[in-house]
Every structure is written in C-alpha cells, then in structure tokens.
Scaffold this motif. Structure first.
Motif, PDB file in Angstrom:
ATOM      1  N   GLN A 143       0.843  -1.183   0.000  1.00 25.94           N
ATOM      2  CA  GLN A 143       0.000   0.000   0.000  1.00 25.94           C
ATOM      3  C   GLN A 143       0.885   1.242   0.000  1.00 25.94           C
ATOM      4  N   ALA A 144       0.380   2.305  -0.607  1.00 27.45           N
ATOM      5  CA  ALA A 144       1.136   3.559  -0.653  1.00 27.45           C
ATOM      6  C   ALA A 144       1.240   4.171   0.729  1.00 27.45           C
ATOM      7  N   SER A 145       2.403   4.758   1.029  1.00 29.83           N
ATOM      8  CA  SER A 145       2.612   5.490   2.272  1.00 29.83           C
ATOM      9  C   SER A 145       3.462   6.712   1.964  1.00 29.83           C
ATOM     10  N   ASN A 146       3.417   7.718   2.837  1.00 34.26           N
ATOM     11  CA  ASN A 146       4.166   8.953   2.568  1.00 34.26           C
ATOM     12  C   ASN A 146       3.879   9.430   1.138  1.00 34.26           C
ATOM     13  N   CYS A 147       2.622   9.696   0.887  1.00 39.30           N
ATOM     14  CA  CYS A 147       2.204  10.021  -0.473  1.00 39.30           C
ATOM     15  C   CYS A 147       1.198  11.163  -0.465  1.00 39.30           C
TER      16      CYS A 147
ATOM     17  N   SER B 171       0.018   9.040   7.420  1.00 38.52           N
ATOM     18  CA  SER B 171      -0.311   7.959   6.482  1.00 38.52           C
ATOM     19  C   SER B 171      -0.971   6.749   7.152  1.00 38.52           C
ATOM     20  N   PRO B 172      -0.451   6.232   8.279  1.00 39.06           N
ATOM     21  CA  PRO B 172      -1.100   5.059   8.884  1.00 39.06           C
ATOM     22  C   PRO B 172      -2.555   5.320   9.287  1.00 39.06           C
ATOM     23  N   GLN B 173      -2.804   6.488   9.872  1.00 38.25           N
ATOM     24  CA  GLN B 173      -4.163   6.809  10.327  1.00 38.25           C
ATOM     25  C   GLN B 173      -5.114   7.015   9.135  1.00 38.25           C
ATOM     26  N   ILE B 174      -4.618   7.686   8.087  1.00 40.02           N
ATOM     27  CA  ILE B 174      -5.456   7.923   6.905  1.00 40.02           C
ATOM     28  C   ILE B 174      -5.784   6.603   6.219  1.00 40.02           C
ATOM     29  N   ARG B 175      -4.777   5.736   6.062  1.00 45.03           N
ATOM     30  CA  ARG B 175      -5.002   4.432   5.424  1.00 45.03           C
ATOM     31  C   ARG B 175      -6.030   3.614   6.194  1.00 45.03           C
ATOM     32  N   ALA B 176      -5.931   3.642   7.521  1.00 46.00           N
ATOM     33  CA  ALA B 176      -6.869   2.874   8.346  1.00 46.00           C
ATOM     34  C   ALA B 176      -8.305   3.333   8.113  1.00 46.00           C
ATOM     35  N   GLN B 177      -8.518   4.650   8.038  1.00 43.62           N
ATOM     36  CA  GLN B 177      -9.865   5.165   7.779  1.00 43.62           C
ATOM     37  C   GLN B 177     -10.328   4.819   6.362  1.00 43.62           C
ATOM     38  N   LEU B 178      -9.437   4.950   5.383  1.00 44.16           N
ATOM     39  CA  LEU B 178      -9.813   4.619   4.005  1.00 44.16           C
ATOM     40  C   LEU B 178     -10.178   3.145   3.876  1.00 44.16           C
TER      41      LEU B 178
ATOM     42  N   SER C  40       7.146   5.882  -0.240  1.00 36.20           N
ATOM     43  CA  SER C  40       7.434   4.550   0.296  1.00 36.20           C
ATOM     44  C   SER C  40       6.153   3.731   0.326  1.00 36.20           C
ATOM     45  N   THR C  41       6.303   2.464   0.678  1.00 41.32           N
ATOM     46  CA  THR C  41       5.140   1.587   0.789  1.00 41.32           C
ATOM     47  C   THR C  41       5.183   0.820   2.099  1.00 41.32           C
ATOM     48  N   VAL C  42       4.011   0.362   2.525  1.00 44.74           N
ATOM     49  CA  VAL C  42       3.919  -0.645   3.576  1.00 44.74           C
ATOM     50  C   VAL C  42       3.487  -1.938   2.896  1.00 44.74           C
ATOM     51  N   GLY C  43       3.567  -3.024   3.631  1.00 42.39           N
ATOM     52  CA  GLY C  43       3.305  -4.322   3.019  1.00 42.39           C
ATOM     53  C   GLY C  43       4.624  -5.026   2.735  1.00 42.39           C
ATOM     54  N   GLY C  44       4.538  -6.209   2.138  1.00 38.35           N
ATOM     55  CA  GLY C  44       5.732  -7.003   1.879  1.00 38.35           C
ATOM     56  C   GLY C  44       5.824  -8.157   2.858  1.00 38.35           C
TER      57      GLY C  44
ATOM     58  N   GLU D 245      12.994  -1.941   3.395  1.00 43.38           N
ATOM     59  CA  GLU D 245      11.601  -1.606   3.120  1.00 43.38           C
ATOM     60  C   GLU D 245      10.791  -2.783   2.582  1.00 43.38           C
ATOM     61  N   MET D 246      11.437  -3.913   2.310  1.00 40.52           N
ATOM     62  CA  MET D 246      10.659  -5.079   1.893  1.00 40.52           C
ATOM     63  C   MET D 246       9.885  -5.671   3.073  1.00 40.52           C
ATOM     64  N   LEU D 247      10.232  -5.245   4.292  1.00 39.19           N
ATOM     65  CA  LEU D 247       9.481  -5.655   5.466  1.00 39.19           C
ATOM     66  C   LEU D 247       8.255  -4.766   5.652  1.00 39.19           C
ATOM     67  N   ASP D 248       7.221  -5.310   6.279  1.00 38.43           N
ATOM     68  CA  ASP D 248       5.979  -4.563   6.500  1.00 38.43           C
ATOM     69  C   ASP D 248       6.100  -3.689   7.741  1.00 38.43           C
ATOM     70  N   TRP D 249       6.722  -2.526   7.577  1.00 36.92           N
ATOM     71  CA  TRP D 249       6.793  -1.534   8.643  1.00 36.92           C
ATOM     72  C   TRP D 249       6.650  -0.160   8.021  1.00 36.92           C
ATOM     73  N   ASP D 250       6.337   0.803   8.855  1.00 41.90           N
ATOM     74  CA  ASP D 250       5.984   2.132   8.351  1.00 41.90           C
ATOM     75  C   ASP D 250       6.741   3.193   9.133  1.00 41.90           C
ATOM     76  N   ALA D 251       7.148   4.242   8.445  1.00 43.00           N
ATOM     77  CA  ALA D 251       7.809   5.365   9.117  1.00 43.00           C
ATOM     78  C   ALA D 251       7.574   6.623   8.300  1.00 43.00           C
TER      79      ALA D 251
END
Length: 327
Positions: free
Chosen positions: A118-122, A173-180, A268-272, A295-301
């Motif tokens: 999923q897209a992050s920091n976008c 990004s994490p909070q927005i993605r969760a709502q979406l 960047s992305t989350v997932g992987g 970044e291939m790991l599923d973590w977010d920053a």
C-alpha cells in the motif's frame, strides 16, 4: 525494530558517515543532512568506495527470480551457493529505481507470509471545488498542524490538483489508510494557527479594528489568500461571518480524503514480508540463513530520514548477528 534502532542509532550513523568522509549537521527540523555543498551522488560514491575497499563486490544487472531445491537463490538463472543470503529488495514504489515489489509473489509461493503493498508517505486525493483549485493549485499551506484521529502532525502541505502533499500529511499515512480501509473515506482536520488558542483567535477577531472579515483574517491573523479562500469556498456565508464558527474552523477545518496517490507515486510503501514471518533477527522462519531487511518488510515510518535510518539500523543489526554466529 526497537533493538535494531538502539543498536545502531542516528548518532552511530553520523559517526560512520564522518569516518568515511561525509560530514553532517543537524538542521532546524532536527533532521540530519550532509554538510552544505555535498551532493547526494557524492555521498553514494563515498559509500561505494568505502565498501569496495573492504572487499565488497557489486554485480549490476542481476535479478533474483527464485530458489533451487536446496534453497540457494537463483540469480540470472543461476543458483548461487551461499552461507547466508540477505535480501534487501525494497518496497513497491518508484519502479524506475528497480524497486517494483514483484518479488512478493515469489516469497508468497514459497510459503512465506506477506502482505499486499500500500502507498505510504504520499499525496492524498481531495475533491476540490473547481474554482478553488484553479486559483490555488501549487500553493503551500505553511505553519499548520493536521490531525487524523488523535494524531497531530505539524509542518506544511501543498495544494495540488490531486489533493494535498507535504510533511504535515505524510506523517499521518497510517491513520489515513486505516480510515480509508474501513470506510473508503478519511477525514483530517487542519489547524491553521497551531500557535494560538481558540480563545486567542476569537479575541483577535472580535477586537479587530477592521470591519471586513477578510481583512481581519489577513491583517490580524496573517492567514494567506489560499487559507481565506478555503473558508469562503467551504463555509456558508453565515458561518464565515460568525465569529465563533469562523474561529472554530480556523482551529479545526475538516477535509475529506477519498484516496491515496498510486503506489508508484508514493515515497514509500507498507506491506511485503509480514513481520511474523521473521525472527527477532530478521531471519525467515521458514528458511534459516535467509534474511530480509529494509523496506521489503511490512513496517511504516514518516519520510524525512526515518526510513533510511531504520534500514541502515536493521542492516547493521543483521550483520552483527551473523558475525557473532560465525565467531
């Protein structure tokens, strides 16, 4: 990530850069930068030179495709026998750099638990009123604070045809993605004057010597034309001219987000690789001696050096672990 981050901190990273010849400084944002005049390509070249001097060999134009029956990685159709394999294949954004995320299917087919990217920091999509965006596309909203749920991010954001971009929204990004994900829509609230209380803003409006509301906002509160036009566009005339309502919206102006930018446009992305698929030392549970980092790991920053720091910390952490095993 805690143990990796504390084992190789940002101070350690700066010390290493200084050791190989890259001086750094801490900017007003508290982020670390190379000394002025040092270009990114110079940083990369110094890193490469340092590694090559230690005997590291780089092979360009090589692609990992799978494993053979003995779990040796297959690279350019040839199985490579290795004591350890450390994968650092990146996320799925910016395909032009080679980081396309196509490796995820290979790992999934091997029985390793992964998550969709999923897209992050976008950038985030907002359905602007046509007249407003025609006038203010490309305009920055400076010195603001944006809230999503209970998380607050200060900084600035740029109004784009697509929606909003900038550090004040990337960090949410994490909070927005969760709502979406939950309701196909996310709501953020902008505080245009985070340094002033609601009471102070109300007082400034009421005690102003200017009679015109637009003049009050411009002269007393130093709001920009784009900020003022947001109120004129999205508030009723009654709300705009009502001191209480206007002050409340200056401190808490809601905007609906309807989508993220595409993955390839994301920083960047989350997932992987699911974090449950690796040990505390980032070794694949299903495939001992095979490690996944970065970044291939599923973590977010949030963007701004945090992704880079964490990736470097994980790399050092894994290298230290392998060295200790070999000793």
């Amino acid at each position: 990530l805690d143990e990796a981050l504390t084992s190789f901190t940002n101070s350690d990273f700066r010390n290493w850069l200084d050791h190989i010849g890259i001086s750094t400084y801490v900017g007003s944002s508290k982020r670390v930068y190379p000394k002025e005049g040092i270009k990114p390509i110079e940083v990369l070249n110094v890193m490469l030179k340092s590694l090559k001097e230690k005997g590291v060999v780089f092979k360009y134009g090589h692609t990992f495709s799978n494993w053979d029956a003995a779990n040796n990685p297959i690279i350019n159709d040839k199985a490579i026998q290795a004591d350890y394999t450390i994968f650092s294949l990146g996320g799925a954004s910016w395909k032009v750099t080679g980081s396309d995320g196509n490796w995820r299917d290979t790992f999934t087919n091997k029985g390793i638990k992964t998550k969709m990217f999923q897209a992050s920091n976008c950038g985030y999509q907002i359905d602007w009123e046509p007249d407003f965006i025609k006038k203010h596309e490309g305009t920055p909203l400076k010195n603001i604070a944006i809230t999503c749920n209970t998380t607050v991010q200060k900084g600035e954001a740029v109004i784009t045809t697509f929606g909003l971009e900038g550090n004040a929204i990337y960090g949410l990004s994490p909070q927005i993605r969760a709502q979406l994900d939950a309701q196909a829509k996310a709501t953020v609230c902008i505080d245009f004057k985070p340094s002033l209380s609601l009471e102070s803003i109300t007082s400034k409006i009421k005690s102003s010597g200017f009679k015109n509301t637009t003049q009050i906002l411009k002269k007393e509160l130093k709001l920009s034309s784009a900020q003022i036009d947001l109120f004129k566009t999205y508030l009723s005339k009654e709300s705009y001219l009502n001191t209480t309502s206007l002050a409340e919206h200056i401190k808490k102006f809601p905007l609906d987000i309807i989508n993220t930018a595409t993955i390839d446009e994301a920083i960047s992305t989350v997932g992987g690789i699911d974090l449950q698929a690796v040990t505390s030392h980032f070794e694949l549970k299903e495939m001992p001696t095979q490690f996944c980092i970065g970044e291939m790991l599923d973590w977010d920053a949030p963007t701004g050096g945090y992704l880079l720091q964490a990736s470097a910390s994980i790399g050092v952490f894994v290298a230290t672990y392998i060295n200790e095993k070999e000793d």
